[in-house]
Design an enzyme around this catalytic site. Structure first.
Site, short mmCIF file in Angstrom:
data_model
loop_
_atom_site.label_atom_id
_atom_site.label_comp_id
_atom_site.label_asym_id
_atom_site.label_seq_id
_atom_site.Cartn_x
_atom_site.Cartn_y
_atom_site.Cartn_z
CG ASP A 174 -12.23 40.81 -8.49
OD1 ASP A 174 -12.00 40.95 -7.28
OD2 ASP A 174 -12.99 41.58 -9.12
CB SER B 69 -17.28 40.42 -11.83
OG SER B 69 -17.89 41.57 -11.30
CB SER B 70 -19.45 40.40 -6.76
OG SER B 70 -18.59 39.45 -6.20
CB THR C 217 -16.99 49.11 -7.97
OG1 THR C 217 -15.85 48.27 -8.02
CG2 THR C 217 -17.88 48.75 -9.14
CG ASN D 147 -10.71 44.92 -7.49
OD1 ASN D 147 -11.79 44.75 -6.96
ND2 ASN D 147 -9.66 44.19 -7.17
CD GLU E 79 -11.84 44.52 -11.60
OE1 GLU E 79 -12.31 44.21 -10.50
OE2 GLU E 79 -11.97 45.65 -12.10
NE ARG F 225 -14.34 40.87 -13.92
CZ ARG F 225 -14.21 41.45 -12.73
NH1 ARG F 225 -14.44 42.75 -12.57
NH2 ARG F 225 -13.88 40.73 -11.68
N GLY G 249 -19.44 47.51 -4.24
CA GLY G 249 -19.36 46.91 -2.91
C GLY G 249 -18.71 45.54 -2.88
N GLY G 250 -17.95 45.20 -3.93
CA GLY G 250 -17.21 43.94 -3.94
C GLY G 250 -18.13 42.77 -3.72
O1 DON Z 1 -15.86 42.74 -9.99
C1 DON Z 1 -15.96 42.72 -8.77
O2 DON Z 1 -16.71 42.00 -8.17
C2 DON Z 1 -15.11 43.68 -7.96
N1 DON Z 1 -13.93 44.01 -8.67
C3 DON Z 1 -15.94 44.88 -7.64
C4 DON Z 1 -15.21 45.82 -6.72
C5 DON Z 1 -16.10 46.71 -5.96
O3 DON Z 1 -17.30 46.70 -6.09
C6 DON Z 1 -15.48 47.58 -4.97
N2 DON Z 1 -16.47 48.49 -4.42
N3 DON Z 1 -16.68 48.95 -3.39
#
Ligand code: DON
Length: 557
Positions: free
Chosen positions: A409, A438-439, A367, A387, A406, A93, A458-459
């Site tokens: 986040d 992060s997720s 992502t 991100n 990022e 990360r 998918g954030g």
């Molecule tokens: O680390 C995370 O949770 C986010 N930066 C992930 C971003 C993400 O999955 C965007 N995708 N659609």
């Protein structure tokens, strides 16, 4: 950029390279791009193991999905080595630069300055992906990094045809890309959106990848690449130093584990919330027999479990190197039983009675994920990110490396929401050298008979997507079904069930409303799940790639 006629050759090369498969072992690879899947098989055919293949797929994705992940971003690689049952999470990360501070995105009144944590080099954290690739290759691979990076270098040098997704996401980030001439020169066609199937060549990125291939981490974190990164970041308003780059280290962490109705779950802990949210939600659900319930009650209970697990995310989760996380409690079945006791079968619990405020969620983010397993059970689940689509929109001059955004986040102040509407507290506030929460949820699931490897971008919705897939696995379905499951999501705040077309029927929506739930249909389907499965007894493999994306899943012999 080249025109459509010139790319037929490339498309043919794609399908050809998929035939080059390992003779020793059958392997299943699912990734978000056919060329990335092909890169994995190419390296297996050269005698690489699944970890070398993971290096090749990660690096290839950095080239062919420049909007999703890359050398300018970060990643998690969850590994399992069968011969000694060794499991580890490589935490690559990004980290906040040392000059970062908690008020860096706030104006004098303490309000968040629009876009400052999202666009341009001030939104970029110190990348972890290059260090992760070096480590993964050196510690766990059989081949040298210079070999495993070859397909990616070739794709960057000779180019590849851009697809729909590239164009859609480029359009989404067009304004910021126009703002940075280096980025525009690479991704736009004379300042305009390119045509579909245009050829995208990235010669600078090929050079940076070659530096990494030849010199290992020094090829990125010191020397000429580092000089260029630091110089152009600072020239454009960023705050990186050479020391930030030189001192970046990946961390090997113990994955978090849990058990749901006999299914063993292995996933990400800090610095990601993914596995904790997933296991906590499953622990809450373990007290019900969902298979005996009607669909409406099932969906209500799953939503209530999501609400409680995401609530704890916002209260307790952040970088464990900076804060104390009550991990034992969050993963405890008894704690989950307590949370379950606050769930009514007929009524939603309004999130505002738990704490916090309601904010709107943004959409259309990016992502990537890939999953690999061989017929011995060696496996890799990896989620990689910069991100937002095209990250910060900023490419450091002469490097071809698009930097992440990022830093968004983090929580810009306790209680602030980020680009995903996620709300967090002190635990995830900005500190120098800290990893932002992060997720990402690269995950293994193991039953008596099968081993699954899965994950998705998918954030904030990542953990809820993996949760729905895990429940589908537990029902007895395979990867083709998990990647298709119509998705719905609740993240505590905003207090609303977001759902894809088809995930909630009209009668269900009406009933959910009468139980106190608010619902909102999302404009587009979301996620791009990549999943593989090994049957432990027959050694047969399955692989599936989400039809919402443009990925490719292949089982090779
Ligand atoms: O680390 C995370 O949770 C986010 N930066 C992930 C971003 C993400 O999955 C965007 N995708 N659609």
């Amino acid at each position: 950029m080249l025109r459509a006629a010139q790319i037929v050759v490339i498309l043919l090369t794609t399908s050809f390279s998929l035939q080059v498969l390992s003779e020793e072992h059958k392997v299943a690879i699912a990734s978000a791009h056919p060329l990335a899947t092909a890169a994995g098989f190419e390296i297996l055919a050269k005698g690489g193991n699944v970890f070398d293949a993971a290096v090749a797929v990660s690096a290839a994705l950095a080239v062919v999905e420049p909007f999703s992940s890359g050398l300018g971003g970060g990643a998690y690689w969850l590994l399992h080595r069968e011969k000694d049952a060794f499991e580890v999470l490589i935490d690559g990360r990004e980290k906040a630069p040392m000059a970062a501070h908690k008020n860096m995105y706030l104006d004098k009144e303490g309000k968040v300055i629009d876009k400052l944590s999202l666009d341009g080099p001030l939104s970029a954290a110190i990348p972890g992906m290059p260090a992760g690739l070096v480590h993964l290759s050196k510690q766990y691979g059989k081949l040298p990094l210079s070999e495993s990076l070859l397909p990616a270098i070739r794709y960057a040098q000779t180019g590849f045809a851009v697809g729909e997704r590239y164009l859609k996401l480029l359009k989404f980030r067009e304004a910021v890309i126009h703002h940075y001439p280096e980025t525009a020169a690479i991704f736009l066609d004379k300042g305009k959106l390119p045509e579909r199937f245009s050829l995208l060549r990235q010669p600078d990125l090929a050079k940076t990848l070659s530096n990494l291939a030849n010199s290992g981490r020094e090829g990125f974190y010191s020397g000429s690449t580092a000089d260029k990164l630091v110089e152009s970041v600072n020239k454009a308003g960023g705050i990186w130093t050479k020391n930030d780059l030189e001192s970046y280290q990946i961390i090997e962490r113990k994955p978090v584990t849990g058990v749901y109705k006999g299914l063993k779950i292995t996933s990400t802990g800090s610095s990601s919330s993914g596995g904790v949210v997933l296991i906590e939600a499953l622990n809450i659900l373990a007290g019900y027999d969902l298979s005996k319930m009607d669909e409406l009650t099932r969906k209500h209970l799953i939503t209530e479990a999501m609400r409680r697990a995401y609530h704890d995310r916002s209260l307790y989760l952040g970088d464990e190197d900076f804060i104390n996380i009550p991990l034992k409690r969050l993963l405890s079945e008894d704690y989950a039983a307590g949370l379950r006791s606050s769930i009514r079968l007929d009524k939603a619990l309004p999130s505002e009675l738990m704490s916090g405020q309601i904010e709107l969620q943004t959409e259309g983010l990016n992502t990537t994920h890939f999953s690999i397993i061989d017929d011995e059970g060696n496996r890799v689940a990896s989620t990689l990110s910069i991100n937002f689509p095209f990250g910060s929109g900023f490419v450091a001059e002469g490097t071809g490396v698009i930097l992440n955004n990022e830093m968004d986040d983090f929580d810009s102040y306790p209680g602030a929401t980020n680009g995903y509407g996620l709300i967090g507290g002190i635990a995830n506030c900005i500190e120098p050298g800290k990893r932002m929460l992060s997720s990402m949820t690269p995950t293994f699931l193991e039953s008596d008979t099968d081993i699954a490897v899965l994950g998705t971008p998918g954030g904030s919705r990542i953990s809820s997507m993996v949760l729905l897939a895990a429940l589908d696995f537990e029902k007895g379905n395979g990867p083709e079904s998990w990647v298709k499951v119509p998705r719905y999501h609740h993240q505590f705040m905003p207090d609303v069930i977001e759902y894809e077309e088809g995930a909630l029927s009209e009668p269900e929506l009406t009933s959910l409303k009468s139980m106190g739930h608010q619902s909102k249909k999302v404009r587009y389907p979301y996620g791009d799940m990549q999943a593989v499965l090994l049957n432990k007894k027959t050694k047969s493999l399955l692989a599936a790639s989400d039809q919402r994306g443009e990925g490719r899943a292949v089982v090779g012999k």
